[in-house]
Design an enzyme around this catalytic site. Structure first.
Site, short mmCIF file in Angstrom:
data_model
loop_
_atom_site.label_atom_id
_atom_site.label_comp_id
_atom_site.label_asym_id
_atom_site.label_seq_id
_atom_site.Cartn_x
_atom_site.Cartn_y
_atom_site.Cartn_z
N GLU A 129 0.82 -1.22 0.00
CA GLU A 129 0.00 0.00 0.00
C GLU A 129 0.86 1.27 0.00
O GLU A 129 0.52 2.27 -0.64
CB GLU A 129 -0.92 0.00 1.24
CG GLU A 129 -1.84 1.19 1.36
CD GLU A 129 -2.81 1.31 0.20
OE1 GLU A 129 -3.76 0.52 0.12
OE2 GLU A 129 -2.63 2.22 -0.64
N LYS A 205 4.72 4.08 -9.94
CA LYS A 205 3.44 4.10 -9.21
C LYS A 205 2.25 3.87 -10.15
O LYS A 205 1.31 3.14 -9.81
CB LYS A 205 3.29 5.42 -8.46
CG LYS A 205 4.28 5.53 -7.29
CD LYS A 205 4.37 6.95 -6.77
CE LYS A 205 5.25 7.02 -5.53
NZ LYS A 205 5.56 8.41 -5.14
N1 HSE Z 1 9.77 10.29 -3.36
C1 HSE Z 1 8.40 9.93 -3.29
C2 HSE Z 1 7.56 11.14 -3.54
C3 HSE Z 1 8.12 9.33 -1.94
O1 HSE Z 1 8.06 12.26 -3.44
O2 HSE Z 1 6.38 11.01 -3.87
C4 HSE Z 1 6.78 8.71 -1.80
O3 HSE Z 1 6.63 7.61 -2.64
#
Ligand code: HSE
Length: 321
Positions: A129, A205
């Protein structure tokens, strides 16, 4: 029964996770009936680290294998990041009968197929998650709450660092590098922030979101990607035109093909995405039955991300009690 976890990696998210499990233990017990105990923490630099919470952890080691081999530990939490040692740690843990929780989006996007197959063959959970949207429970929503929907579209801001930089550039007219340094100090950026800025973090993501929506891992090289090397002049020009520049990730399915893109986009000032500011992420999911949903919350940072790690730990722990 006490559920024992071993945390590998005591960086920004590891620290937040141990703090949350210890400081909110009573709240967790009240809500879930679970006693979750941090049995051990492994970190290559553990001897340099100390705080109020780490002091209370009985086993501190430089060697992840010590946690993986420990028969008392039920769940391994991989929070070292990267795609090398992290892969070995997760694979070993699963093969050793541990459930695994990770926040490692790069590893999942690149080797999710292998790791999910291994977890499946070992009848163990591999949950992630915290890999998308920091504290936003977006994977749970896609996987559970929207399971009865065909997902028509996913679109949003999934990198906290880029959004923080773009927001402060617009508001304070500061140069990119100054704000990036702040994002690093605040624990938002990755160890190597070029992945945030060039859009790779968002690509990983969106690949994970697409996997949960459609059950297929899209190859990183098949994603259209443009980074956020945006200057103040472009931000100003967009503003004059009634727009705000955001780094937007999108997933769409056309027939059997899944299209993922990550690129800067000028969105109308009055749109919900334009209102997502600072380290916040905002993700729109459109399902054929539910219509459009919009989830917003802190997309990076120690405790927000730890909240998502703990959500996974508690889901697994609930099946073990
Ligand atoms: N480096 C990522 C961001 C951390 O700034 O979204 C969270 O996944």
């Amino acid at each position: 029964k006490k559920i024992k976890v071993g945390v590998v990696g005591y960086g920004t998210v590891g620290r937040g996770t141990v703090q949350t499990l210890i400081s909110n233990a009573t709240e967790i017990k009240r809500k879930t009936g679970l006693d979750v105990v941090v049995a051990g923490v492994a970190d290559l630099h553990i001897t340099d680290k100390n705080d109020l919470y780490l002091e209370q952890v009985p086993l501190k080691t430089t060697c992840a294998d010590e946690l993986i081999a420990n028969p008392d530990i039920d769940i391994i939490i991989e929070l070292i990041g990267g795609t090398g040692a992290a892969f070995d740690i997760i694979s070993k843990a699963l093969k050793n009968g541990k459930h695994v929780v990770t926040a490692n989006k790069a590893l999942l996007a690149m080797r999710g197929t292998e790791l999910m197959a291994l977890a499946h063959s070992m009848h163990r959970n591999l949950m992630f998650e915290a890999s998308v949207g920091g504290g936003i429970p977006v994977l749970s929503v896609l996987q559970n709450d929207l399971a009865a929907n065909h997902i028509l579209k996913i679109e949003g801001i999934v990198n906290g660092t880029c959004n923080y930089i773009l927001t402060r550039m617009e508001r304070e007219k500061l140069p990119f590098e100054t704000i990036l340094a702040d994002a690093q100090k605040l624990g938002y950026a990755e160890a190597d922030p070029s992945g945030d800025v060039e859009g790779y973090d968002s690509v990983y993501k969106m690949i994970i979101l697409a996997y949960l929506a459609y059950g297929k891992w899209v190859d990183v090289k098949d994603v259209e990607r443009v980074g956020t090397q945006i200057g103040l002049a472009q931000i100003e020009a967009a503003h004059v035109a009634g727009q705000r520049i955001k780094l937007i990730g999108s997933v769409e399915k056309q027939g059997d093909d899944i299209f993922i893109a990550v690129k800067p986009k000028a969105v109308p000032l009055e749109s919900v995405l334009a209102e997502v500011s600072g380290v916040f992420n905002g993700i729109e999911i459109v399902g054929d039955k539910v219509g459009s949903l919009f989830l917003q919350g802190q997309g990076a940072g120690s405790l927000a991300t730890a909240s998502a790690v703990c959500a996974d730990i508690l889901k697994i722990a609930g099946t073990l009690k």
